[in-house]
Structure formats: structure tokens, C-alpha cells
Design an enzyme around this catalytic site. Structure first.
Site, PDB file in Angstrom:
ATOM      1  N   GLY A 226      47.376  44.290  81.909  1.00  0.00           N
ATOM      2  CA  GLY A 226      48.741  44.297  82.431  1.00  0.00           C
ATOM      3  C   GLY A 226      49.641  43.304  81.713  1.00  0.00           C
ATOM      4  CB  CYS A 227      49.222  39.722  80.928  1.00  0.00           C
ATOM      5  SG  CYS A 227      49.027  39.185  82.642  1.00  0.00           S
TER       6      CYS A 227
END
Length: 151
Positions: free
Chosen positions: A45-46
Site C-alpha cells: 500500500g505504501c
């Protein structure tokens, strides 16, 4: 205390990707800011979020804004992350989580992960938008829309 729309970005200092001192006072009052807190370098996600900010970075800078990413990762981790994904914006190391506490960023996923929150501030440092969502890629269009409204 969580910062909210209408609050001022607090003064803070941290080490950037190059190990240099970053002082928020040197940028507040000069240009609009997008400050995004994220859980960890090199997680799916990051990475998606950072790459989305990278891909639209020019859209932000064309509107006069600066993008700053903040996590508790080390300077070395940020250097690797920046090099691997060619990130053009500032990453700050908040290893002691002081900046996260200063902003009042809530923990995500039932308190198991550091929260993912984006703050957009105008040139004076007044927060015009707060977006709190673990949905990483949703932050970029929300932030860009808020910056566009400043024009």
C-alpha cells in the site's frame, strides 16, 4: 489531539532522505503543502501511494505545492525507498513518532498499524483538508483536488 481543518501546521523538525535537517518553518508561508503520513516503506500500500504521488508530483508542483511523506522508517530505509522507486519528493524520518503525535495521527487497522493520513495546507500553513483512509491510492486525487481549489 488530532489536527483538523482550520488548524495550523505545527512547527517540527526531522531528518530528510539525505540526513539533512528539515524545518517546517522554512516552507510554511512559502507554498501550499501536502503532508502524508504512511505506515512503512516498501509495503504494498505504501509503495502504491508513494508511486502515485511520484506519478502526479509534477501536477502538485505545477500548482506551487510541495509533497512531503513521513513515516517512522530510518533515513537509510527512506534512501533505499527513494532510489528504488525514483521518488522526487521529500521523505522525513519520524523514528521517535514525535511528528505523528504532534499531528495526532490515529493508528489504523484496530491500532495495529501506524495511521495513513494526508494533510493539505495552504500557503499560510492552515490545514484545508484532512483525509484519513487506509486506502492508499485514494489520497492522491483528494490532495490534488484540495490544492486545485487554492488556485
Amino acid at each position: 489531539m488530532e489536527l483538523k481543518t482550520g488548524d495550523k501546521i505545527p512547527n517540527f523538525t526531522a531528518k530528510d532522505t539525505h540526513g539533512n535537517d528539515f524545518d517546517s518553518q522554512e516552507i510554511i508561508g512559502i507554498k501550499p503543502l501536502v503532508i502524508y503520513f504512511y505506515p512503512k516503506d516498501n509495503t504494498p500500500g505504501c509503495t502504491a501511494q508513494a508511486c502515485s504521488f511520484r506519478d502526479q508530483y509534477e501536477d502538485f508542483t505545477d500548482l506551487g505545492a510541495e509533497v512531503i511523506g513521513i513515516s517512522s522508517d530510518s533515513i537509510l530505509s527512506h534512501q533505499r525507498f527513494t532510489q528504488q522507486f525514483k521518488l522526487p519528493f521529500i521523505l522525513l524520518s519520524d523514528s521517535d513518532k514525535k511528528i505523528r503525535k504532534l499531528f495526532g495521527v490515529p493508528a489504523g487497522l484496530f491500532g495495529l498499524l501506524p495511521g495513513r493520513v494526508t494533510y493539505v495546507a495552504d500557503k499560510t500553513g492552515t490545514i484545508i483538508m484532512v483525509f484519513d483512509s487506509m486506502m492508499a491510492k485514494r489520497h492522491i486525487p483528494k490532495a490534488l483536488e484540495a490544492i486545485r481549489k487554492l488556485q
